[in-house]
Design an enzyme around this catalytic site. Structure first.
Site, short mmCIF file in Angstrom:
data_model
loop_
_atom_site.label_atom_id
_atom_site.label_comp_id
_atom_site.label_asym_id
_atom_site.label_seq_id
_atom_site.Cartn_x
_atom_site.Cartn_y
_atom_site.Cartn_z
N PRO A 99 1.03 -0.87 -0.28
CA PRO A 99 0.00 -0.35 -0.53
C PRO A 99 0.76 1.29 -0.08
CG PRO A 99 -0.36 -1.31 1.51
CD PRO A 99 0.58 -2.10 1.09
N GLY A 101 1.61 5.44 0.86
CA GLY A 101 2.06 6.17 1.94
C GLY A 101 2.30 5.69 2.93
N GLY A 103 4.91 3.66 4.69
CA GLY A 103 6.59 3.90 4.95
C GLY A 103 7.54 2.54 3.97
N LEU A 104 6.63 1.53 3.46
CA LEU A 104 7.27 0.74 2.87
C LEU A 104 8.16 0.82 1.58
CD1 LEU A 104 4.80 -2.66 4.17
CD2 LEU A 104 7.25 -1.42 5.23
N GLY A 105 8.03 2.58 1.00
CA GLY A 105 9.15 2.05 0.26
C GLY A 105 8.48 2.07 -1.03
N SER A 106 6.43 2.09 -0.83
CA SER A 106 5.68 2.02 -2.59
C SER A 106 6.44 3.36 -3.21
CB SER A 106 4.67 1.94 -1.97
OG SER A 106 4.13 3.30 -1.33
N SER A 107 6.97 4.51 -3.22
CA SER A 107 7.31 5.34 -3.99
C SER A 107 8.68 5.26 -4.97
CB SER A 107 6.60 6.64 -2.90
OG SER A 107 7.62 7.56 -4.13
N ALA A 109 9.70 1.92 -4.77
CA ALA A 109 10.03 0.36 -5.37
C ALA A 109 8.87 0.65 -7.14
CB ALA A 109 9.19 -0.25 -5.16
N ASP A 149 15.92 5.38 -0.54
CA ASP A 149 15.19 3.80 -0.63
C ASP A 149 15.06 3.85 -1.96
OD1 ASP A 149 14.32 4.76 2.00
OD2 ASP A 149 12.31 5.34 1.67
C1 MEV Z 1 12.29 7.60 4.23
O1 MEV Z 1 11.77 6.12 4.14
C2 MEV Z 1 12.93 7.95 4.85
C3 MEV Z 1 13.89 9.18 5.39
O2 MEV Z 1 15.01 9.43 5.99
C4 MEV Z 1 13.73 10.16 4.31
C5 MEV Z 1 15.18 10.08 3.21
O3 MEV Z 1 15.26 9.27 3.70
O4 MEV Z 1 15.18 10.15 1.96
C6 MEV Z 1 12.49 10.27 6.40
#
Ligand code: MEV
Length: 315
Positions: A99, A101, A103-107, A109, A149
């Site tokens: 999903p 937004g 925090g698992l890197g969807s954008s 990936a 990421d």
């Molecule tokens: C986001 O997954 C990680 C952050 O450190 C931002 C980034 O490093 O680009 C919050």
């Protein structure tokens, strides 16, 4: 002809936010992927289909003012059509196990998989070039990304990363599982990063001290990873969480999930930008079931392993 590529999502084991200011971070890619399929079409359009909706943009409209989250794909498609002087357009289909937004890197990936899939219609680029394009594309929606990421989504596995020295694989034989629980509070990474910048500017001394505590903690984490010492890695993750709480990126809901996770795991923390998104708990076969059970009231809980493959493509 269709060009297909996929890239894994990621978690940050240590170092989010501090890495934006140069600290080392430790990341690993996870066994959940995003697949992008592209094909050339006759119409002079970029057509994007994804779980976030369907978008159509004229290739020749000079500004990239498509819906925000689609900008990276419009950027990649326009750039590629221009480079190869093609008259038609590109259709892009994005399918995701992750999903957006949370925090698992969807954008990241999806940027990596899209860069490989779209350029793969015309040329086969090395992973380093795909990564460069993916970071450029992600910067259309997240100007200040550290690039970490996208890097781990491209190369896969477990790695250390810092802006100055880039990516370095960690080759030790670590063997762990992660239990991942989604707070269902969505967030925008760029907004949380902006909030941390304000915190840093208003609390210079405190931030410097937290930054050096984080850097020391990461050196210890690298040693613990070498020894596959899960109890030390877990306790360092919980310590990292305290630093993240101090820069204001945790929430009550995340704290609640973390309290449950810590009862049985080796340690737990938020992963990624925070302000919502997911927590990760470090486990192995001795405590994975108990930790999943502890968190079972939250239906979005699953376990994950490290993905060692990174970007995969088939042309
Ligand atoms: C986001 O997954 C990680 C952050 O450190 C931002 C980034 O490093 O680009 C919050």
């Amino acid at each position: 002809m269709k060009s297909i590529a996929s890239a894994p999502g990621k978690v940050i084991l240590f170092g989010e936010h501090f890495m934006v200011y140069g600290a080392k971070a430790i990341l690993c890619s996870i066994d959940k992927r995003i697949k992008v399929t592209s094909q050339v079409i006759d119409e002079r359009k970029i057509k994007i289909k994804s779980d976030l909706g369907n978008v159509e943009v004229d290739v020749d409209s000079s500004s990239n003012n498509s819906i925000n989250l689609m900008k990276p794909f419009v950027y990649l498609a326009t750039r590629t059509l221009k480079k190869f002087k093609k008259n038609g357009g590109i259709e892009i289909n994005i399918e995701s196990d992750i999903p957006s937004g949370i925090g698992l890197g969807s954008s990241s990936a999806s940027c990596v998989a899209a860069a490989a899939s779209i350029t793969g219609l015309f040329e086969k680029l090395p992973k380093e070039d795909i990564l460069k394009l993916a970071i450029e594309a992600e910067r259309t929606i997240f100007k200040n990304t550290s690039g970490a990421d996208c890097t781990v989504c491209t190369f896969g596995g477990l790695a250390e990363y810092d802006i100055k020295n880039g990516f370095k694989k960690i080759n030790s034989k670590v063997d762990f599982n992660l239990v991942i629980a989604n707070s269902k509070q969505s967030h925008h990474t760029s907004e949380v990063v902006e909030k941390v910048k304000k915190f840093k500017d208003n609390n210079k001394e405190l931030f410097t001290s937290l930054y050096s505590q984080e850097s020391e903690l990461i050196q210890n984490a690298l040693l613990a990873l070498e020894k596959n010492d899960l109890s030390t890695i877990g306790s360092l993750m919980s310590k990292n969480q305290i630093l993240l709480e101090q820069i204001g990126v945790s929430t009550d809901r995340l704290d609640l999930l973390l309290k449950e996770a810590k009862k049985t795991s080796f340690g737990a923390k938020i992963t990624g930008a925070g302000g919502g998104g997911c927590i990760i708990a470090l486990v192995d076969k001795s405590n994975i079931e108990q930790t999943l059970t502890n968190l079972k009231n939250h239906d979005d809980v699953f376990s994950s392993k490290i993905d060692y493959r990174g970007l995969l493509d088939t042309f």
